[in-house]
Design a protein around this motif. Structure first.
Motif, short mmCIF file in Angstrom:
data_model
loop_
_atom_site.label_atom_id
_atom_site.label_comp_id
_atom_site.label_asym_id
_atom_site.label_seq_id
_atom_site.Cartn_x
_atom_site.Cartn_y
_atom_site.Cartn_z
N PRO A 1 0.81 -1.22 0.00
CA PRO A 1 0.00 0.00 0.00
C PRO A 1 0.85 1.27 0.00
O PRO A 1 0.49 2.26 -0.63
N LEU A 2 1.97 1.24 0.70
CA LEU A 2 2.85 2.40 0.74
C LEU A 2 3.47 2.65 -0.63
O LEU A 2 3.48 3.78 -1.12
N GLN B 1 2.25 1.72 -3.45
CA GLN B 1 1.17 2.16 -4.34
C GLN B 1 0.89 3.65 -4.16
O GLN B 1 0.66 4.36 -5.13
N GLN B 2 0.89 4.11 -2.91
CA GLN B 2 0.65 5.54 -2.68
C GLN B 2 1.78 6.38 -3.26
O GLN B 2 1.53 7.40 -3.91
N LEU B 3 3.03 5.96 -3.05
CA LEU B 3 4.16 6.71 -3.61
C LEU B 3 4.07 6.75 -5.14
O LEU B 3 4.29 7.80 -5.75
N THR C 1 -3.22 7.83 5.55
CA THR C 1 -2.68 7.09 4.41
C THR C 1 -1.47 6.28 4.86
O THR C 1 -0.90 6.54 5.94
N PRO C 2 -1.05 5.30 4.05
CA PRO C 2 0.14 4.53 4.44
C PRO C 2 1.37 5.43 4.66
O PRO C 2 2.08 5.25 5.65
N LEU C 3 1.59 6.41 3.79
CA LEU C 3 2.74 7.31 3.97
C LEU C 3 2.56 8.17 5.22
O LEU C 3 3.50 8.34 6.00
N SER D 1 1.38 6.49 -6.97
CA SER D 1 0.25 7.35 -7.33
C SER D 1 0.65 8.83 -7.30
O SER D 1 0.31 9.59 -8.20
N ILE D 2 1.38 9.22 -6.26
CA ILE D 2 1.84 10.61 -6.16
C ILE D 2 2.79 10.94 -7.31
O ILE D 2 2.66 11.98 -7.96
N TRP E 1 -4.62 13.00 5.10
CA TRP E 1 -3.33 12.45 4.65
C TRP E 1 -2.70 11.58 5.73
O TRP E 1 -2.04 10.59 5.43
N ASN F 1 0.73 11.22 -10.57
CA ASN F 1 -0.06 12.44 -10.64
C ASN F 1 0.78 13.70 -10.80
O ASN F 1 0.40 14.61 -11.54
#
Length: 148
Positions: free
Chosen positions: A6-7, A9-11, A81-83, A13-14, A78, A17
């Motif tokens: 998940p972490l 994936q979030q990185l 989130t995982p981060l 995604s950022i 925020w 974007n």
């Protein structure tokens, strides 16, 4: 899914974007090779965030992905989130000793009233200048057995 899934994936995604999607638009060309490199980098950075280099990795990632002249001040959601959770557990809220009850609630996943109750029962520490200490929030999350 790995512990970093998940972490990472979030990185990714950022990065997608803020970096890759605009490049694809500006270059009018897919950036497939760069996207693959970013995916590998996201996995590597996520692993660092869970390892002994976490504080350095957090400083690097926050500086690169959230640049600006203003103090680091992400929105309340925020922190769930995982981060956000890794940053909170490893370094707290950079530059702050205390946060509002509402923000503490967002960090812990409880209501503002829930934070008030935890402070009243001495489960969270009230800061002398108001709000809740970030240290007590970190300790509360660690007591709940949150994965590091």
């Amino acid at each position: 899914m790995t512990e970093t899934g998940p972490l990472a994936q979030q990185l990714m995604s950022i990065m997608s974007n803020r970096l890759l999607d605009p490049l694809e638009i500006l270059l009018d060309d897919p950036v497939t090779d760069l996207r693959e490199r970013c995916e590998r980098a996201a996995e590597a950075w996520a692993a660092r965030l869970h390892g002994p280099e976490a504080n350095y990795a957090i400083a690097s990632i926050v500086g690169a992905l959230y640049p600006g002249d203003e103090a680091f001040d992400p929105p309340a959601d925020w922190w769930r989130t995982p981060l956000g959770q890794v940053v909170l557990l490893r370094v707290g809220f950079p530059g702050r000793e205390a946060v509002s009850y509402a923000l503490a609630g967002a960090m812990l996943g409880v209501t503002r009233q829930g934070v008030h109750d935890l402070v009243t029962r001495d489960k969270l520490a009230r800061h002398p200048d108001g709000g809740v200490t970030v240290t007590s929030i970190r300790e509360r999350i660690q007591l709940r057995g949150h994965p590091r």
